[in-house]
Design an enzyme around this catalytic site. Structure first.
Site, PDB file in Angstrom:
ATOM      1  N   PRO A   2       0.828  -1.214   0.000  1.00 35.29           N
ATOM      2  CA  PRO A   2       0.000   0.000   0.000  1.00 35.29           C
ATOM      3  C   PRO A   2       0.862   1.264   0.000  1.00 35.29           C
ATOM      4  O   PRO A   2       1.852   1.333   0.717  1.00 35.29           O
ATOM      5  CB  PRO A   2      -0.787  -0.094   1.320  1.00 35.29           C
ATOM      6  CG  PRO A   2      -0.620  -1.479   1.803  1.00 35.29           C
ATOM      7  CD  PRO A   2       0.645  -2.009   1.209  1.00 35.29           C
ATOM      8  N   GLU A   3       0.495   2.216  -0.835  1.00 38.62           N
ATOM      9  CA  GLU A   3       1.181   3.505  -0.838  1.00 38.62           C
ATOM     10  C   GLU A   3       0.247   4.560  -0.231  1.00 38.62           C
ATOM     11  O   GLU A   3      -0.845   4.235   0.226  1.00 38.62           O
ATOM     12  CB  GLU A   3       1.610   3.879  -2.262  1.00 38.62           C
ATOM     13  CG  GLU A   3       2.740   2.979  -2.781  1.00 38.62           C
ATOM     14  CD  GLU A   3       3.462   3.574  -3.993  1.00 38.62           C
ATOM     15  OE1 GLU A   3       3.469   4.803  -4.142  1.00 38.62           O
ATOM     16  OE2 GLU A   3       4.011   2.792  -4.785  1.00 38.62           O
TER      17      GLU A   3
END
Ligand SMILES: [Zn+2]
Length: 293
Positions: A2-3
Site C-alpha cells: 500500500p502507498e
C-alpha cells in the site's frame, strides 16, 4: 504494497467506525506483528475514545482520549476489515464472512460504534505502537519525514529547494522520504510520467543554481498531487463498493499509465513512444523515453 493513496483510503474507511467511538474490547491473536506489541496494549486502549483519526505519510494515527496516539502501519500486506457486531451476539464473539482469512487476523478492535475492526496481515510487516502524544516529535518512525505531498506547504519552491545541488536521479530524489513523505515506486513513476520528466534526469535540474524552482519543478509538483488525488478518488469509489461487499481495506486495483506497462504504447496524445522498463537503485522504473525528457 500500500502507498499513500491506499493508506488515505483506509483512513477514510475506518473513520466512521472509529472516530468518536470507544474501544470496548481489544483482542490480540498474537503478541507481535513486525515488532512486539506493547505488553499492556489492550489495557491502554480499552475504555479510551478515538478523538481523531489522522495520517502522516503511510502511518495512521488514532488520537486517544488518554493522550496516547495509536500508530498503525499496513506494512506489505496489511489490511483492515470493518464489519458490524452481530446484534444477537455478545461483544467478543463475531462472525467471519471470510473464514479463510481468519488465520491472519491478528488484532481485533470492538468499538462502541458497533463496528468490529479487524487487522489482517499475512506477511506481518505491519505494525502498531502506542506513543504519548507529547512524545510524538521524538518518535523515530516519524522523525525525518519530509512534507506531506498533498499538504499546502509542499509546492514547487519547497521541492526545488530540496533538490538543489542533488546529483541523484529525480526518481531517487522522490523516493527519499526526507524530500517528500509517503511516495513509493508506483506513484513516483506515474508522477514523473504526468510531468513529462525523465526518471533519469538529475534532481538538481528542477532548480536554478540559487535553489529557485523552474517550470519543471512546477510540473512535477502538479504531477505528484494529481496522481495522488486521482488515486484517492479511485479509492473512494472502491470504498463505496467496499460498503456493499464487505471487502478489505488495504489494496485496491488502480489504473496506472506507465507502471507495469512495459512494451505498451504511450498514452500521451501525439506521442508514438513505447513504455520502457529500466532498473534504478534495484527497483523497476517504467517510463516513456519519447515524451519524458
Ligand atoms: Zn510518451
Amino acid at each position: 504494497m500500500p502507498e499513500l493513496p491506499e493508506v488515505e483510503t483506509v483512513r477514510r474507511g475506518l473513520e466512521p467506525a472509529m472516530e468518536g467511538a470507544r474501544f470496548v474490547k481489544v483482542e490480540l491473536r498474537r503478541g507481535d506483528l513486525r515488532w512486539p506489541l506493547p505488553k499492556d496494549f489492550a489495557k491502554r486502549l480499552e475504555g479510551e475514545t478515538v478523538t481523531g483519526l489522522g495520517r502522516r505519510a503511510k502511518y495512521l494515527l488514532a488520537d486517544l482520549s488518554s493522550g496516547d496516539v495509536l500508530l498503525m502501519h499496513l506494512g506489505m500486506s496489511g489490511s483492515f476489515r470493518v464489519s458490524r457486531e452481530k446484534g444477537n451476539k455478545k461483544i467478543g464473539r463475531y462472525h467471519h464472512e471470510r473464514a479463510q482469512h481468519a488465520a491472519h487476523d491478528h488484532v481485533i478492535f470492538h468499538m462502541s460504534s458497533g463496528a468490529v475492526v479487524t487487522f489482517n496481515d499475512p506477511r506481518r510487516f505491519g505494525s502498531m505502537k502506542l506513543i504519548a502524544r507529547a512524545k510524538l516529535d521524538d518518535e523515530p518512525l516519524l522523525a525525518g519525514l519530509g512534507p506531506e505531498p498533498l499538504g499546502n506547504a509542499f509546492d514547487a519552491a519547497m521541492l526545488a529547494k530540496s533538490c538543489q545541488g542533488k546529483k541523484t536521479s529525480l526518481k531517487a530524489a522522490l523516493l527519499d522520504q526526507r524530500v517528500v513523505a509517503g511516495l513509493g515506486n508506483i506513484y513516483v513513476c506515474e508522477a514523473l510520467y504526468r510531468a513529462r520528466l525523465s526518471p533519469k534526469r538529475i534532481a538538481a535540474t528542477i532548480a536554478t543554481r540559487t535553489g529557485a524552482p523552474n517550470e519543471r519543478a512546477v510540473r512535477l509538483v502538479d504531477g505528484i498531487k494529481a496522481v495522488l488525488n486521482d488515486a484517492i478518488k479511485a479509492g473512494g469509489s472502491s470504498l463505496r463498493d467496499h460498503k456493499r461487499t464487505d471487502g478489505e481495506l488495504g489494496m485496491f486495483q488502480h489504473h496506472f499509465r506507465v507502471y507495469d506497462r512495459e512494451g505498451e504504447p504511450c498514452g500521451t496524445p501525439h506521442c508514438r513512444g513505447t513504455i520502457k522498463r529500466i532498473v534504478q537503485n534495484g527497483r523497476s522504473t517504467f517510463y516513456c523515453p519519447a515524451c519524458q525528457k
